[in-house]
Design a protein around this motif. Structure first.
Motif, PDB file in Angstrom:
ATOM      1  N   PRO A 198      -5.400  -1.189  -3.065  1.00 40.16           N
ATOM      2  CA  PRO A 198      -5.885  -2.091  -2.838  1.00 40.16           C
ATOM      3  C   PRO A 198      -4.875  -3.591  -3.056  1.00 40.16           C
ATOM      4  O   PRO A 198      -4.522  -3.456  -4.155  1.00 40.16           O
ATOM      5  N   VAL A 199      -4.924  -4.387  -2.215  1.00 41.52           N
ATOM      6  CA  VAL A 199      -4.320  -5.609  -2.685  1.00 41.52           C
ATOM      7  C   VAL A 199      -5.062  -6.967  -2.218  1.00 41.52           C
ATOM      8  O   VAL A 199      -5.278  -6.994  -1.101  1.00 41.52           O
ATOM      9  N   ILE A 228       8.120 -11.116  11.223  1.00 43.05           N
ATOM     10  CA  ILE A 228       6.711 -11.300  11.249  1.00 43.05           C
ATOM     11  C   ILE A 228       5.860 -10.213  11.638  1.00 43.05           C
ATOM     12  O   ILE A 228       4.850  -9.638  11.098  1.00 43.05           O
ATOM     13  N   ASN A 229       6.406  -9.571  12.750  1.00 44.14           N
ATOM     14  CA  ASN A 229       5.593  -8.435  13.427  1.00 44.14           C
ATOM     15  C   ASN A 229       5.515  -7.182  12.201  1.00 44.14           C
ATOM     16  O   ASN A 229       4.492  -6.679  12.313  1.00 44.14           O
ATOM     17  N   ILE A 230       6.692  -6.890  11.715  1.00 31.14           N
ATOM     18  CA  ILE A 230       6.556  -5.676  10.989  1.00 31.14           C
ATOM     19  C   ILE A 230       5.867  -6.198   9.594  1.00 31.14           C
ATOM     20  O   ILE A 230       5.556  -5.359   8.948  1.00 31.14           O
ATOM     21  N   LEU A 231       6.088  -7.405   9.144  1.00 29.56           N
ATOM     22  CA  LEU A 231       5.329  -7.718   8.014  1.00 29.56           C
ATOM     23  C   LEU A 231       3.839  -7.632   8.029  1.00 29.56           C
ATOM     24  O   LEU A 231       3.202  -7.378   7.174  1.00 29.56           O
ATOM     25  N   SER A 232       3.331  -8.010   9.139  1.00 24.11           N
ATOM     26  CA  SER A 232       2.027  -8.106   9.528  1.00 24.11           C
ATOM     27  C   SER A 232       1.305  -6.708   9.973  1.00 24.11           C
ATOM     28  O   SER A 232       0.339  -6.509  10.404  1.00 24.11           O
ATOM     29  N   LYS A 233       2.264  -5.564  10.030  1.00 26.33           N
ATOM     30  CA  LYS A 233       2.106  -4.139  10.536  1.00 26.33           C
ATOM     31  C   LYS A 233       1.687  -4.234  12.081  1.00 26.33           C
ATOM     32  O   LYS A 233       0.822  -3.492  12.310  1.00 26.33           O
ATOM     33  N   SER A 245      -5.867  -4.066   7.306  1.00 29.66           N
ATOM     34  CA  SER A 245      -6.904  -5.276   7.100  1.00 29.66           C
ATOM     35  C   SER A 245      -6.599  -6.021   5.749  1.00 29.66           C
ATOM     36  O   SER A 245      -6.939  -7.179   5.726  1.00 29.66           O
ATOM     37  N   SER A 246      -6.407  -5.287   4.680  1.00 28.68           N
ATOM     38  CA  SER A 246      -6.201  -5.743   3.471  1.00 28.68           C
ATOM     39  C   SER A 246      -4.825  -6.903   3.518  1.00 28.68           C
ATOM     40  O   SER A 246      -4.949  -7.876   2.953  1.00 28.68           O
ATOM     41  N   LEU A 247      -3.649  -6.266   4.014  1.00 31.03           N
ATOM     42  CA  LEU A 247      -2.614  -7.296   4.168  1.00 31.03           C
ATOM     43  C   LEU A 247      -2.811  -8.210   4.850  1.00 31.03           C
ATOM     44  O   LEU A 247      -2.201  -9.454   4.710  1.00 31.03           O
ATOM     45  N   ARG A 248      -3.524  -8.284   5.986  1.00 29.51           N
ATOM     46  CA  ARG A 248      -3.701  -9.343   6.897  1.00 29.51           C
ATOM     47  C   ARG A 248      -4.616 -10.375   6.675  1.00 29.51           C
ATOM     48  O   ARG A 248      -4.749 -11.449   6.878  1.00 29.51           O
TER      49      ARG A 248
END
Length: 618
Positions: free
Chosen positions: A365-366, A416-421, A443-446
């Protein structure tokens, strides 16, 4: 738009290519033979019917219990004629008439209840299926939408699902009733006169052969209809969206020809199905008439010999039409089933599409961002080995404002595309606070990363709903304050209805600058710890850009920010600037440091500020 131009490729696809495509899809589903497709689809459909097994059981029970009512009527007619009318027994005739009326009434009640139950089952099952499709579409990766035209997906979720609804609502249980009715008809026919029964059944082998041949041909025809319908929807959706481009480039006549070609393919596929039905239905009528003729002829011979009664002849004539009517119903239902099978095949292929970037078995979890984002030797390609990013390495520390610049196609947005998965990277590693993003749930990353895109998308609804898209529980006071901070409150309050103004599809009626301001308010309300501005001011005028600059400063205050920009005027105040060229990092430093290096950034700066060339020469 994802999938633009795919209809041109699909339009020229030959029938052999279509067949090869379907075979490839079957292999994807793990189906080795075409014959196993039906059983596979039935097993998948059963999962949607199973939650309503009580309703299904009740419908089946009523269908079984009432399936003898129709075949019972000719038998009662025989008894009325032979046992009562012929003997002048009016009292017995009245009793049989009451029984006959009761059978008709009960049959009507049975049909009403089964129709109501099957419709309820179909609607509930299709509701769940639609929800599964929409949920699945939200989980599919961006690459899926890159290769699938929107029109095709709309076909899957509308006409394909509706064909399945028709089968579930009026197909399967009705078929059971028709089969049981045929069984009782044959039993009663044999009970009354086995010789006449054999005459009726003589046409059955030919009918079965015709039905099997019809089934094989019409299955392929319905597959083609669905394929061409998807292409038709794709073309229509794309051209409605891009109609202004068609008109500006005077492409009306050419696009009319393209649409006519696709429309002809769809028409011809439908005509093929009509051709098969136009042969099949008359053939069934001819066979049923032939059976009736044989029965009447043979009955006449036996009547002359006094070996048969009038009641038996009349009942058998009725049974002939009752016998062939369920068979015709079965062919009608087969039409529905074939359409539904073709649609279901496509629906389940869609549901079997792999979802987005898979989370590992153990995710960490982040909830917050404390230290740094690290890219280490990252390689990325949208397709095969056509590398967009090549061996990218850099860090972004907490609270830092980092700009990424470069020419179009250098790979800025891909970062940005790969950072946002949205897309998976191929090689290297990306970590947030030393946690690999592959171990962080998407979802946690975003929740940590908020992005303001260059092309702002607004949904149909009110201004308020679009502003609060990422934070629907926000109070009106907080929403209005965010709009005031960004400077969007000025134009919003001038709109009819203010914050309740109805936005048309994709913000039609609002200027690019107004939509961009809405996007900034939306990002502010989302309150991300990592803010990404992806060419966020490139489509606004100078006055609006000045207005946004102040809001941007407040938005980035005490936030880690990543600014993707083509115009260098928007990145000069960044703590650090990363210069990309052909997917590789060429330079790193702040604005003054990079100018002093007189490298690639310096050249880009002079291209955008030619007035500086004179100063340099002086």
């Amino acid at each position: 738009m994802a999938g633009n131009g795919r209809y041109l490729d699909e339009k020229i696809m030959s029938k052999e290519q279509n067949k090869s495509f379907r075979t490839q899809q079957d292999e994807t589903l793990g189906i080795e033979k075409k014959g196993s497709v039906d059983s596979y689809i039935v097993s998948r459909l059963f999962a949607y019917i199973k939650p309503f097994k009580t309703l299904v059981a009740a419908s089946v029970a009523i269908t079984i219990a009432g399936s003898f009512l129709g075949p019972l009527r000719p038998y009662l007619t025989k008894i009325a004629i032979d046992d009562h009318i012929a003997r002048g027994d009016l009292r017995g005739l009245a009793f049989i008439s009451i029984l006959l009326a009761g059978a008709i009434l009960l049959d009507g009640i049975k049909q009403y209840i089964t129709t109501w139950l099957t419709q309820i089952i179909g609607q509930k099952a299709v509701f769940n299926l639609r929800m599964d499709i929409f949920t699945h579409l939200q989980k599919l990766p961006a690459r899926f939408y890159d290769r699938n035209p929107i029109g095709r997906l709309i076909t899957r979720t509308t006409s394909d699902v509706e064909s399945l609804n028709e089968m579930l609502s009026s197909g399967i249980i009705t078929i059971l009733g028709d089969i049981l009715q045929l069984f009782f008809i044959v039993v009663l026919m044999v009970w009354i006169d086995w010789q006449l029964t054999l005459i009726v059944l003589t046409v059955l082998p030919l009918m079965l052969y015709a039905t099997i041949l019809f089934k094989n041909r019409v299955r392929v025809a319905f597959q083609d209809v669905r394929t061409h319908l998807a292409r038709l929807n794709t073309f229509f959706q794309e051209h409605i969206t891009g109609m202004s481009i068609v008109q500006l480039f005077n492409r009306e006549e050419r696009e009319y020809e393209n649409y006519a070609a696709i429309n002809r393919d769809h028409r011809d596929a439908n005509i093929r199905t009509v051709f098969y039905f136009s042969i099949y239905y008359p053939l069934i009528e001819v066979l049923s008439a032939a059976a009736a003729g044989l029965v009447i002829w043979y009955s006449g011979v036996r009547l002359l010999k006094a070996d048969l009664t009038i009641g038996v002849v009349i009942s058998f004539v009725q049974y002939i039409w009752l016998f062939f009517r369920p068979l015709q119903h079965l062919s009608d239902r087969f039409n529905v089933i074939q359409t539904a099978i073709a649609g279901s095949d496509r629906i389940f292929r869609l549901l079997d599409e792999k979802e987005g970037i898979e989370n590992p078995a153990e995710v960490q979890p982040v909830s917050t961002f404390r230290e740094k984002i690290s890219f280490s030797n990252v390689w990325f390609a949208y397709d095969g080995d056509n590398w967009i990013l090549k061996d990218i390495s850099f860090d972004i520390r907490h609270g830092e404002k980092v700009a990424i610049v470069g020419a179009t196609g250098s790979g800025k947005t891909s970062i940005i595309n790969i950072l946002s998965k949205l897309y998976p990277f191929s090689k290297g590693s990306i970590t947030i606070d030393d946690i690999p993003i592959r171990k962080i749930e998407a979802s946690s990353l975003r929740k940590l990363v908020g992005v303001v895109m260059q092309d702002v998308f607004l949904f149909s609804g009110t201004i308020r709903e679009n502003l609060a898209f990422g934070n629907p529980d926000v109070s009106d006071e907080a929403l209005r304050e965010a709009a005031r901070v960004v400077g969007a409150d000025r134009f919003i309050e001038q709109l009819p209805g203010g914050y309740q103004y109805r936005v048309l599809e994709n913000g039609t009626g609002l200027s690019s600058g107004q939509k961009q301001l809405i996007a900034f308010v939306r990002a502010l309300l989302y309150n991300p710890e990592i803010l990404v501005l992806d060419e966020a001011t490139s489509s606004v005028d100078t006055e609006t850009e000045t207005l946004i600059d102040a809001a941007t400063a407040k938005l980035m205050s005490e936030r880690t920010s990543i600014i993707i920009a083509h115009r260098l005027s928007t990145v000069q105040k960044a703590d650090r600037i990363i210069v990309l060229h052909k997917g590789m990092i060429r330079e790193t430093g702040n604005h003054q440091e990079l100018l002093a290096k007189r490298g690639l950034y310096y050249k880009l700066y002079l291209l955008q500020h030619p007035e500086q060339t004179t100063r340099k020469e002086v």
